[in-house]
Design an enzyme around this catalytic site. Structure first.
Site, PDB file in Angstrom:
ATOM      1  N   LYS A  15      23.527  81.232  13.520  1.00 17.47           N
ATOM      2  CA  LYS A  15      23.826  82.541  12.874  1.00 17.47           C
ATOM      3  C   LYS A  15      22.818  82.610  11.685  1.00 17.47           C
ATOM      4  O   LYS A  15      21.842  82.252  11.801  1.00 17.47           O
ATOM      5  CB  LYS A  15      25.441  82.561  12.641  1.00 17.47           C
ATOM      6  CG  LYS A  15      26.272  82.240  13.828  1.00 17.47           C
ATOM      7  CD  LYS A  15      27.607  82.732  13.694  1.00 17.47           C
ATOM      8  CE  LYS A  15      28.419  82.227  15.072  1.00 17.47           C
ATOM      9  NZ  LYS A  15      29.980  82.691  14.945  1.00 17.47           N
ATOM     10  N   ASN A  39      24.181  78.153  18.105  1.00 18.24           N
ATOM     11  CA  ASN A  39      24.089  79.264  17.433  1.00 18.24           C
ATOM     12  C   ASN A  39      24.185  79.108  15.815  1.00 18.24           C
ATOM     13  O   ASN A  39      25.340  79.231  15.441  1.00 18.24           O
ATOM     14  CB  ASN A  39      24.961  80.607  17.780  1.00 18.24           C
ATOM     15  CG  ASN A  39      25.014  81.765  17.072  1.00 18.24           C
ATOM     16  OD1 ASN A  39      23.883  82.069  16.464  1.00 18.24           O
ATOM     17  ND2 ASN A  39      25.540  82.788  17.420  1.00 18.24           N
ATOM     18  N   GLU A  68      33.022  83.803  24.921  1.00 20.76           N
ATOM     19  CA  GLU A  68      33.431  83.487  23.402  1.00 20.76           C
ATOM     20  C   GLU A  68      34.574  84.443  23.223  1.00 20.76           C
ATOM     21  O   GLU A  68      34.354  85.625  22.610  1.00 20.76           O
ATOM     22  CB  GLU A  68      32.396  83.586  22.500  1.00 20.76           C
ATOM     23  CG  GLU A  68      31.201  82.760  22.862  1.00 20.76           C
ATOM     24  CD  GLU A  68      30.030  82.565  21.693  1.00 20.76           C
ATOM     25  OE1 GLU A  68      29.943  81.654  21.163  1.00 20.76           O
ATOM     26  OE2 GLU A  68      29.733  83.792  20.995  1.00 20.76           O
ATOM     27  N   GLU A  82      29.543  89.434  17.008  1.00 20.78           N
ATOM     28  CA  GLU A  82      29.117  89.572  15.617  1.00 20.78           C
ATOM     29  C   GLU A  82      28.253  91.071  15.796  1.00 20.78           C
ATOM     30  O   GLU A  82      28.333  91.740  15.030  1.00 20.78           O
ATOM     31  CB  GLU A  82      28.749  88.667  14.868  1.00 20.78           C
ATOM     32  CG  GLU A  82      29.758  87.715  14.476  1.00 20.78           C
ATOM     33  CD  GLU A  82      29.441  86.212  14.440  1.00 20.78           C
ATOM     34  OE1 GLU A  82      28.281  85.815  14.092  1.00 20.78           O
ATOM     35  OE2 GLU A  82      30.139  85.288  14.467  1.00 20.78           O
ATOM     36  N   HIS A 111      26.106  89.120  21.365  1.00 23.74           N
ATOM     37  CA  HIS A 111      27.100  88.319  20.586  1.00 23.74           C
ATOM     38  C   HIS A 111      28.299  89.353  19.913  1.00 23.74           C
ATOM     39  O   HIS A 111      27.796  90.266  19.425  1.00 23.74           O
ATOM     40  CB  HIS A 111      26.570  87.616  19.618  1.00 23.74           C
ATOM     41  CG  HIS A 111      27.298  86.511  18.912  1.00 23.74           C
ATOM     42  ND1 HIS A 111      28.242  86.851  17.902  1.00 23.74           N
ATOM     43  CD2 HIS A 111      27.627  85.128  19.139  1.00 23.74           C
ATOM     44  CE1 HIS A 111      28.866  85.684  17.595  1.00 23.74           C
ATOM     45  NE2 HIS A 111      28.501  84.513  18.355  1.00 23.74           N
ATOM     46  N   GLY A 148      34.801  80.920  14.866  1.00 24.39           N
ATOM     47  CA  GLY A 148      35.043  80.564  13.223  1.00 24.39           C
ATOM     48  C   GLY A 148      36.434  80.314  12.716  1.00 24.39           C
ATOM     49  O   GLY A 148      36.620  80.641  11.550  1.00 24.39           O
ATOM     50  N   SER A 175      34.933  77.792  18.091  1.00 21.19           N
ATOM     51  CA  SER A 175      35.314  76.536  17.477  1.00 21.19           C
ATOM     52  C   SER A 175      35.145  75.350  18.145  1.00 21.19           C
ATOM     53  O   SER A 175      36.212  74.509  18.432  1.00 21.19           O
ATOM     54  CB  SER A 175      36.913  76.799  17.070  1.00 21.19           C
ATOM     55  OG  SER A 175      37.066  78.017  16.037  1.00 21.19           O
TER      56      SER A 175
HETATM   57  P1  13P Z   1      32.057  78.960  15.802  1.00 25.05           P
HETATM   58  O1  13P Z   1      31.757  77.654  16.665  1.00 25.05           O
HETATM   59  O2  13P Z   1      31.722  78.508  14.513  1.00 25.05           O
HETATM   60  O3  13P Z   1      33.439  79.219  16.240  1.00 25.05           O
HETATM   61  O4  13P Z   1      31.166  80.100  16.518  1.00 25.05           O
HETATM   62  C1  13P Z   1      31.059  80.187  17.919  1.00 25.05           C
HETATM   63  C2  13P Z   1      29.970  81.246  18.060  1.00 25.05           C
HETATM   64  O5  13P Z   1      30.134  82.437  17.806  1.00 25.05           O
HETATM   65  C3  13P Z   1      28.951  80.731  18.658  1.00 25.05           C
HETATM   66  O6  13P Z   1      27.821  82.117  19.110  1.00 25.05           O
END
Ligand code: 13P
Length: 247
Positions: A11, A9, A163, A93, A91, A169, A208
């Site tokens: 983003k 992903n 997640e 976010e 997701h 992140g 992460s």
């Molecule tokens: P990170 O791997 O940057 O923590 O992000 C995870 C994520 O949100 C994947 O969709």
């Protein structure tokens, strides 16, 4: 048997140069299903680049309807028409920054399936919810909303990604035991409706994931691979993560 899957992903990150690096050099054996979720603008570049390899490309989001006066949105049928095969749905976010509710996410999930896109349903609790002992009930509610709308059989053509929001992140990964425990719980939630679907549905871990922790996470019984954010833009790191998931 559930085939391992690793999904990238990106983003709102990436560039034509990064796409080029992956298209020219990315190479993992076929025992792991790899899916890239770049920003919409880069999907065709990856699809065209990967056309002769068994690597899939998906979109990070779709609108809840297929066409019409929805400036800035993209429909699931258009994503399929352009060659995408997966879409992320729900997701964290999208939930927290764009106000997506369980109801809207359920609509998007169904829209994806009707168009022929496999939804990757993202679920997970916040730090506060975990500290309050509500992690499982939050995840059960997120999955329950899809079960009510789409039914258990819809999971035959879907992937779930657990997640935990506190691990996204932040560099703080759920321990393999914490992740395994939630993955087993997710399977138990599905098993209440249908044991076979529960056994066959792929459940990915995200939050992460790095080359240094991927192997121990993917070794857990109910973890079928990863949904990788930051590390998926780093060519060498992501390649190692994919190799950690291959048999
Ligand atoms: P990170 O791997 O940057 O923590 O992000 C995870 C994520 O949100 C994947 O969709």
């Amino acid at each position: 048997m559930r085939a391992p899957m690793v999904a990238a992903n990106w983003k709102m990150n990436g560039s034509r140069a990064i796409c080029r690096e992956f298209v020219e050099h990315f190479d993992v054996d076929g025992s792991v299903d790899v899916v890239f979720f770049p920003p919409f603008l880069y999907t065709s570049m990856l699809m065209e680049g990967f056309v002769s390899r068994s690597i899939s490309v998906g979109v990070q989001d779709v609108c809840h309807v297929n066409s019409g006066a929805y400036t800035g949105e993209i429909g699931a049928e258009m994503a399929v028409d352009s060659g995408a095969t997966y879409s992320l749905v729900g997701h964290s976010e999208r939930r927290s920054l764009f106000g997506e509710t369980d109801g809207l996410i359920a609509e998007k999930f169904t829209t994806c399936q009707q168009a022929g896109l496999t939804p990757v349903l993202c679920v997970g609790e916040s730090r506060e919810e975990r500290l309050d002992g509500r992690a499982e009930s939050v995840v059960a509610k997120q999955i329950g909303s899809i079960l009510r709308t789409a039914g258990i059989k819809a999971f035959a053509n879907a992937v779930i990604a657990y997640e935990p929001v506190w691990a996204i992140g932040t560099g703080e990964t759920a321990s393999p035991a914490q992740a395994q425990s939630m993955h087993a719980f997710i399977r138990a939630v599905l098993a209440k409706s249908d044991a076979t679907t529960a056994r066959n549905t792929r459940v990915l871990y995200g939050g992460s994931v790095k080359a240094s922790n991927a192997s121990e996470l993917f070794a857990e019984r109910d973890i079928d691979g990863g949904l990788v954010g930051g590390a998926s833009l780093e060519f060498k790191e992501f390649t190692k993560i994919c190799r950690a998931a291959s048999h």
